[in-house]
Design a protein around this motif. Structure first.
Motif, PDB file in Angstrom:
ATOM      1  N   ALA A 117       0.846  -1.196   0.000  1.00  0.00           N
ATOM      2  CA  ALA A 117       0.000   0.000   0.000  1.00  0.00           C
ATOM      3  C   ALA A 117       0.878   1.241   0.000  1.00  0.00           C
ATOM      4  O   ALA A 117       2.039   1.208   0.434  1.00  0.00           O
ATOM      5  N   ALA A 118       0.321   2.334  -0.484  1.00  0.00           N
ATOM      6  CA  ALA A 118       1.014   3.625  -0.493  1.00  0.00           C
ATOM      7  C   ALA A 118       0.037   4.708  -0.063  1.00  0.00           C
ATOM      8  O   ALA A 118      -1.120   4.738  -0.514  1.00  0.00           O
ATOM      9  N   LEU A 119       0.483   5.584   0.811  1.00  0.00           N
ATOM     10  CA  LEU A 119      -0.282   6.738   1.262  1.00  0.00           C
ATOM     11  C   LEU A 119       0.532   7.990   0.972  1.00  0.00           C
ATOM     12  O   LEU A 119       1.743   8.029   1.249  1.00  0.00           O
ATOM     13  N   ARG A 120      -0.114   9.003   0.427  1.00  0.00           N
ATOM     14  CA  ARG A 120       0.550  10.258   0.107  1.00  0.00           C
ATOM     15  C   ARG A 120      -0.316  11.420   0.600  1.00  0.00           C
ATOM     16  O   ARG A 120      -1.536  11.409   0.463  1.00  0.00           O
ATOM     17  N   TYR A 121       0.360  12.420   1.157  1.00  0.00           N
ATOM     18  CA  TYR A 121      -0.362  13.632   1.555  1.00  0.00           C
ATOM     19  C   TYR A 121       0.540  14.841   1.321  1.00  0.00           C
ATOM     20  O   TYR A 121       1.733  14.802   1.616  1.00  0.00           O
TER      21      TYR A 121
ATOM     22  N   ILE B 160      -2.643  45.968  -9.769  1.00  0.00           N
ATOM     23  CA  ILE B 160      -2.201  45.233  -8.586  1.00  0.00           C
ATOM     24  C   ILE B 160      -2.989  43.927  -8.528  1.00  0.00           C
ATOM     25  O   ILE B 160      -4.219  43.928  -8.637  1.00  0.00           O
ATOM     26  N   TRP B 161      -2.262  42.811  -8.385  1.00  0.00           N
ATOM     27  CA  TRP B 161      -2.882  41.498  -8.287  1.00  0.00           C
ATOM     28  C   TRP B 161      -2.372  40.820  -7.019  1.00  0.00           C
ATOM     29  O   TRP B 161      -1.224  41.002  -6.623  1.00  0.00           O
ATOM     30  N   ALA B 162      -3.203  39.997  -6.415  1.00  0.00           N
ATOM     31  CA  ALA B 162      -2.780  39.254  -5.236  1.00  0.00           C
ATOM     32  C   ALA B 162      -3.634  38.000  -5.096  1.00  0.00           C
ATOM     33  O   ALA B 162      -4.817  37.998  -5.449  1.00  0.00           O
ATOM     34  N   GLU B 163      -3.014  36.945  -4.604  1.00  0.00           N
ATOM     35  CA  GLU B 163      -3.766  35.728  -4.294  1.00  0.00           C
ATOM     36  C   GLU B 163      -3.081  35.006  -3.139  1.00  0.00           C
ATOM     37  O   GLU B 163      -1.851  34.886  -3.101  1.00  0.00           O
ATOM     38  N   ASP B 164      -3.882  34.555  -2.203  1.00  0.00           N
ATOM     39  CA  ASP B 164      -3.417  33.746  -1.082  1.00  0.00           C
ATOM     40  C   ASP B 164      -4.290  32.506  -1.006  1.00  0.00           C
ATOM     41  O   ASP B 164      -5.520  32.596  -1.151  1.00  0.00           O
ATOM     42  N   GLY B 165      -3.665  31.368  -0.769  1.00  0.00           N
ATOM     43  CA  GLY B 165      -4.470  30.157  -0.689  1.00  0.00           C
ATOM     44  C   GLY B 165      -3.656  28.951  -0.279  1.00  0.00           C
ATOM     45  O   GLY B 165      -2.492  29.054   0.113  1.00  0.00           O
ATOM     46  N   ASP B 166      -4.290  27.806  -0.353  1.00  0.00           N
ATOM     47  CA  ASP B 166      -3.607  26.561  -0.025  1.00  0.00           C
ATOM     48  C   ASP B 166      -4.149  25.436  -0.890  1.00  0.00           C
ATOM     49  O   ASP B 166      -5.278  25.510  -1.404  1.00  0.00           O
ATOM     50  N   GLN B 167      -3.318  24.425  -1.073  1.00  0.00           N
ATOM     51  CA  GLN B 167      -3.678  23.207  -1.799  1.00  0.00           C
ATOM     52  C   GLN B 167      -3.458  22.007  -0.881  1.00  0.00           C
ATOM     53  O   GLN B 167      -2.494  21.979  -0.108  1.00  0.00           O
ATOM     54  N   GLN B 168      -4.340  21.032  -1.003  1.00  0.00           N
ATOM     55  CA  GLN B 168      -4.180  19.794  -0.261  1.00  0.00           C
ATOM     56  C   GLN B 168      -4.479  18.625  -1.195  1.00  0.00           C
ATOM     57  O   GLN B 168      -5.482  18.643  -1.913  1.00  0.00           O
ATOM     58  N   VAL B 169      -3.592  17.643  -1.180  1.00  0.00           N
ATOM     59  CA  VAL B 169      -3.786  16.439  -1.983  1.00  0.00           C
ATOM     60  C   VAL B 169      -3.547  15.236  -1.080  1.00  0.00           C
ATOM     61  O   VAL B 169      -2.550  15.187  -0.352  1.00  0.00           O
ATOM     62  N   SER B 170      -4.450  14.277  -1.136  1.00  0.00           N
ATOM     63  CA  SER B 170      -4.260  13.022  -0.402  1.00  0.00           C
ATOM     64  C   SER B 170      -4.551  11.863  -1.345  1.00  0.00           C
ATOM     65  O   SER B 170      -5.505  11.906  -2.128  1.00  0.00           O
TER      66      SER B 170
ATOM     67  N   GLN C 118      -8.014  12.796  -3.325  1.00  0.00           N
ATOM     68  CA  GLN C 118      -8.817  13.983  -3.021  1.00  0.00           C
ATOM     69  C   GLN C 118      -7.932  15.207  -3.201  1.00  0.00           C
ATOM     70  O   GLN C 118      -6.852  15.302  -2.596  1.00  0.00           O
ATOM     71  N   TYR C 119      -8.360  16.114  -4.060  1.00  0.00           N
ATOM     72  CA  TYR C 119      -7.610  17.349  -4.340  1.00  0.00           C
ATOM     73  C   TYR C 119      -8.464  18.548  -3.941  1.00  0.00           C
ATOM     74  O   TYR C 119      -9.648  18.620  -4.294  1.00  0.00           O
ATOM     75  N   ARG C 120      -7.864  19.461  -3.186  1.00  0.00           N
ATOM     76  CA  ARG C 120      -8.538  20.679  -2.764  1.00  0.00           C
ATOM     77  C   ARG C 120      -7.624  21.873  -2.987  1.00  0.00           C
ATOM     78  O   ARG C 120      -6.440  21.845  -2.650  1.00  0.00           O
ATOM     79  N   LYS C 121      -8.187  22.933  -3.549  1.00  0.00           N
ATOM     80  CA  LYS C 121      -7.473  24.195  -3.670  1.00  0.00           C
ATOM     81  C   LYS C 121      -8.435  25.317  -3.324  1.00  0.00           C
ATOM     82  O   LYS C 121      -9.519  25.428  -3.923  1.00  0.00           O
ATOM     83  N   GLN C 122      -8.060  26.136  -2.351  1.00  0.00           N
ATOM     84  CA  GLN C 122      -8.877  27.269  -1.946  1.00  0.00           C
ATOM     85  C   GLN C 122      -8.003  28.510  -1.899  1.00  0.00           C
ATOM     86  O   GLN C 122      -6.868  28.469  -1.421  1.00  0.00           O
ATOM     87  N   GLY C 123      -8.549  29.599  -2.402  1.00  0.00           N
ATOM     88  CA  GLY C 123      -7.768  30.822  -2.424  1.00  0.00           C
ATOM     89  C   GLY C 123      -8.647  32.056  -2.441  1.00  0.00           C
ATOM     90  O   GLY C 123      -9.856  31.993  -2.690  1.00  0.00           O
ATOM     91  N   GLN C 124      -8.019  33.174  -2.178  1.00  0.00           N
ATOM     92  CA  GLN C 124      -8.676  34.478  -2.226  1.00  0.00           C
ATOM     93  C   GLN C 124      -7.914  35.339  -3.220  1.00  0.00           C
ATOM     94  O   GLN C 124      -6.720  35.595  -3.051  1.00  0.00           O
ATOM     95  N   PHE C 125      -8.600  35.770  -4.284  1.00  0.00           N
ATOM     96  CA  PHE C 125      -7.992  36.579  -5.337  1.00  0.00           C
ATOM     97  C   PHE C 125      -8.454  38.021  -5.187  1.00  0.00           C
ATOM     98  O   PHE C 125      -9.652  38.287  -5.013  1.00  0.00           O
ATOM     99  N   ASP C 126      -7.520  38.952  -5.258  1.00  0.00           N
ATOM    100  CA  ASP C 126      -7.830  40.377  -5.165  1.00  0.00           C
ATOM    101  C   ASP C 126      -7.099  41.119  -6.270  1.00  0.00           C
ATOM    102  O   ASP C 126      -5.940  40.811  -6.584  1.00  0.00           O
ATOM    103  N   SER C 127      -7.783  42.106  -6.851  1.00  0.00           N
ATOM    104  CA  SER C 127      -7.179  42.881  -7.921  1.00  0.00           C
ATOM    105  C   SER C 127      -7.688  44.307  -7.876  1.00  0.00           C
ATOM    106  O   SER C 127      -8.816  44.570  -7.444  1.00  0.00           O
ATOM    107  N   SER C 128      -6.839  45.223  -8.316  1.00  0.00           N
ATOM    108  CA  SER C 128      -7.240  46.616  -8.409  1.00  0.00           C
ATOM    109  C   SER C 128      -6.536  47.237  -9.597  1.00  0.00           C
ATOM    110  O   SER C 128      -5.316  47.131  -9.731  1.00  0.00           O
ATOM    111  N   GLY C 129      -7.298  47.845 -10.481  1.00  0.00           N
ATOM    112  CA  GLY C 129      -6.714  48.576 -11.601  1.00  0.00           C
ATOM    113  C   GLY C 129      -6.756  50.056 -11.294  1.00  0.00           C
ATOM    114  O   GLY C 129      -7.820  50.608 -11.023  1.00  0.00           O
ATOM    115  N   LEU C 130      -5.627  50.691 -11.310  1.00  0.00           N
ATOM    116  CA  LEU C 130      -5.533  52.080 -10.896  1.00  0.00           C
ATOM    117  C   LEU C 130      -5.306  52.977 -12.109  1.00  0.00           C
ATOM    118  O   LEU C 130      -4.290  52.866 -12.787  1.00  0.00           O
TER     119      LEU C 130
END
Length: 718
Positions: free
Chosen positions: A307-311, A357-367, A390-402
């Protein structure tokens, strides 16, 4: 450069490659031990094959020798990466027949096109991982499985899948440090140390670190653009054929958001802006930080079952501040550069430029969890592999054009501007949520020592939320393939696969977008050479992709509606040779002939060729140790990449010229521990355009290839 001079240089580069390979080929011999003075012994990689020869891969899920594998799989070994002087994936993937480059929008990820389709969904140790441009220091090898390979790795485009395998701790102590400097401020340094941490050798550790600053010859790029990573890892072999591996990586990149040059017919000879030309100012930045933690457990219960387990958990963060050339892109208006055709110059020289201006913060999880069984039934040996992911990706994207008062003269660039603001277009925020649950079952049957069959099925339940829209799909992908040994050297193989890829976005009516469907058929013959240390693969294939969706051209601001785009197909022939010839020569190269066609398109592009996809591509990387000529400490390397003319867009009204890039390298062992090296990339200083952003029947931002770069460095083994 005139067309005639370009052709002369292309032919000269290919001739030099032939001159290097020919005498070494004549000296090739059956497999033998590599001499103790071989420079490769300086590299810390633990137990591995010498040169470019690969004993086996698990590209389809099972340990199969390359000749037995019923698919086209390219493996770039640690030696290959070193000989090619790799700094990023794009540098080395272009050596693979059928792989060219796509436009990257100025971002920090690599953008290969595999058999005409995007290959940007990169996998790391068999798990999905994107938006990251790795340093080569911690890469053991790179595997490229061509064709719709979603069954083996997960959701992926139909051209193929790139899987990066990282280095693991070893029992034997070894350590190396290296460094180099080059033109235009280029410099790099790194180190690698590994060995046992207890008396029995069952607990091992490794620490790999790398640092690089790129060559800054483009106008407006910052003088300092560091990229670094540090990766500690542990491996505990707690029982025979059972182990736990833990790896943590901290990665940082601080670079420019460089969107290349533009094409403007009538403004410059040939239409392309000079390669040093850039809208982008020295205060523009693209900062990218990633922290990756990975745990892998491989456990054998008995001779039959294992067996193999990956996280994996990844935290990522990026920040982009940039002057954009969006105001100059071909959307005809009072302030842009283009006539209504989107190609020719309207005479304007001074235009506004736009700060964003662009920005993104988030996380990924794979099991992942896999159960593997190996058993015999009658005269057939079977291997089965059942897995869930199981693959999960969650993030917050922010942008501003000046909005700002900055302007630029395209013939008198000021690349040191500060943004002068007169307004704010307002911020925009979006939640990014990606979820894919998968279950798969694969089977390998060895009917005899000469016949093997592979079959598999995979179900993906995908859910996406991005930029205010949601989409979902539930699909089943499958593959069947077989290989048959004609004799001791030649093997026939064939396979068929049917794979699906979820798509994000909805139509303006709110309807869900269907996943794309890719069907691939390929077959060919593989021939073992040089006593089994080299493989010659000849492949014919056809891939068709249906239900393609594209961004709605009427989108405004950050709308993400999509419209049907149609179907596309590519077919071709690939011939490639890779391996070790005797003790002194290692060689990899080949040629690909691709015929791409847009089969169905509502914008009138039916019958056109794919953007950025060359009909002819050829490449070779040869590395030769001069031991037979009285210089056992000298190894020289020659690399040639030729990419034929490509269409710049789907409208096929703008072409990118063919190019040939010649790379040269040499390494000399001053002692058993110390070696010095030199490398020249793009030796003829060719001006070339790897790819262009596809904007239908218009011109858009164009990637520009590197200038000639000369480097000198050292490597010291402790």
């Amino acid at each position: 450069m005139s067309v005639s001079r370009r052709h002369v240089r292309q032919r000269l580069a290919l001739a030099i490659a032939a001159m290097l390979v020919a005498p070494a080929w004549a000296q090739s011999a059956p497999a033998g031990a590599v001499a103790a003075t071989e420079l490769d012994q300086v590299v810390v990689t633990g137990a591995r094959p010498a040169g470019y020869a690969v004993p086996a891969t698990r590209a389809l899920g099972f340990d199969l020798a390359p000749r037995e594998n019923p698919a086209t799989v390219n493996v770039l070994t640690d030696d290959f990466l070193r000989d090619a002087n790799a700094t990023r994936l794009d540098d080395v993937l272009s050596y693979i027949p059928g792989v060219t480059l796509n436009e990257n929008g100025g971002w920090t990820d690599d953008t290969p096109l595999i058999r005409g389709f995007s290959g940007t969904t990169v996998y790391l140790n068999g798990m999905r991982f994107g938006g990251w441009q790795p340093l080569p220091d911690n890469i053991e090898r790179i595997e490229v499985t061509k064709g719709p390979a979603g069954l083996e790795t997960g959701v992926a485009e139909p051209g193929g899948v790139v899987n990066i395998i990282t280095k693991t701790p070893q029992r034997d102590f070894a350590a190396v440090v290296h460094g180099a400097v080059g033109d235009f401020g280029y410099r790099k340094a790194g180190g690698d140390i590994t060995g046992a941490l207890n008396a029995s050798g069952t607990l091992q550790g490794r620490l790999v670190a790398g640092y690089e600053e790129g060559a800054e010859w483009r106008r407006g790029r910052p003088d300092r653009t560091p990229r670094w990573s540090i990766t500690p890892s542990l491996r505990w072999e707690y029982a025979p054929d059972s182990q736990v591996r833990v790896e943590v990586e901290r990665y940082h990149r601080d670079d420019a958001q460089d969107r290349g040059i533009i094409y403007l017919d009538g403004a410059w000879p040939g239409g392309f802006a000079p390669r040093e030309w850039s809208f982008h100012q020295s205060n523009g930045r693209n900062e990218h930080d990633t922290t990756r933690a990975e745990v892998a457990i491989d456990h054998r219960f008995n001779a039959t079952w294992s067996a193999a387990l990956r996280y994996r958990h990844v935290d990522y963060r990026y920040r982009v501040n940039e002057f954009r050339n969006a105001e100059s892109e071909p959307s005809p208006g009072d302030d842009d550069l283009y006539n209504d055709d989107g190609l020719s110059w309207n005479g304007n020289t001074v235009i506004p430029i736009y700060w964003a201006i662009w920005a993104e913060d988030g996380d990924q999880q794979v099991s992942q969890a896999e159960l593997r069984g190996e058993f015999e039934a009658g005269s057939t040996r079977h291997e089965v592999l059942a897995g869930v992911e199981q693959y999960r990706k969650q993030g917050q994207f922010d942008s501003s054009g000046l909005a700002n008062d900055n302007t630029i003269d395209i013939f008198e660039l000021d690349n040191d501007q500060q943004p002068v603001f007169v307004g704010d277009d307002g911020p925009y925020s979006a939640v990014l949520d990606e979820r894919i649950d998968s279950v798969s079952l694969r089977w390998l049957g060895r009917w005899s020592p000469r016949v093997r069959t592979v079959a598999g099925v995979r179900r993906d339940d995908a859910r996406f939320e991005a930029f205010g829209s949601e989409s979902a799909s539930d699909t089943v992908s499958w593959r069947v393939a077989a290989s048959f040994d004609l004799d001791a050297r030649n093997t026939l193989f064939a396979g068929y696969s049917n794979a699906f890829v979820p798509q994000t976005g909805v139509s303006r009516s709110g309807a869900q977008v269907d996943p794309t469907r890719a069907r691939s058929i390929e077959g060919g013959v593989k021939t073992a050479l040089a006593g089994g240390r080299a493989l010659w693969t000849n492949t014919v294939f056809r891939i068709r992709k249906d239900d393609i969706a594209a961004s709605d051209p009427t989108n405004e601001d950050f709308e993400s509606f999509v419209v049907p785009f149609g179907s596309a197909q590519v077919q071709g022939i690939e011939s490639e040779l890779s391996g070790q010839f005797g003790d002194n020569l290692r060689l990899s190269g080949g040629v690909a002939l691709l015929d791409s066609e847009i089969l169905d398109n509502p914008d009138g592009y039916t019958g056109n060729r794919f953007a950025n996809t060359a009909r002819v591509q050829a490449s070779a990387l040869a590395s030769y140790r001069w031991a037979a000529h009285g210089l056992p400490g000298l190894r020289t390397t020659l690399g040639v990449v030729h990419v034929g003319q490509r269409e710049g867009n789907s409208g096929n009204n703008l072409s990118l010229p063919a190019y040939t890039v010649l790379n040269l390298g040499a390494e000399y062992a001053l002692s058993g521990r110390l070696s010095v090296n030199a490398f020249v990339s793009n030796a003829f200083d060719e001006t070339y355009y790897p790819a262009m952003q596809d904007s239908g029947a218009r011109a858009d931002q164009v990637m520009i290839g590197n200038r000639r770069l000369v480097q000198a460095g050292f490597r010291y083994r402790f």
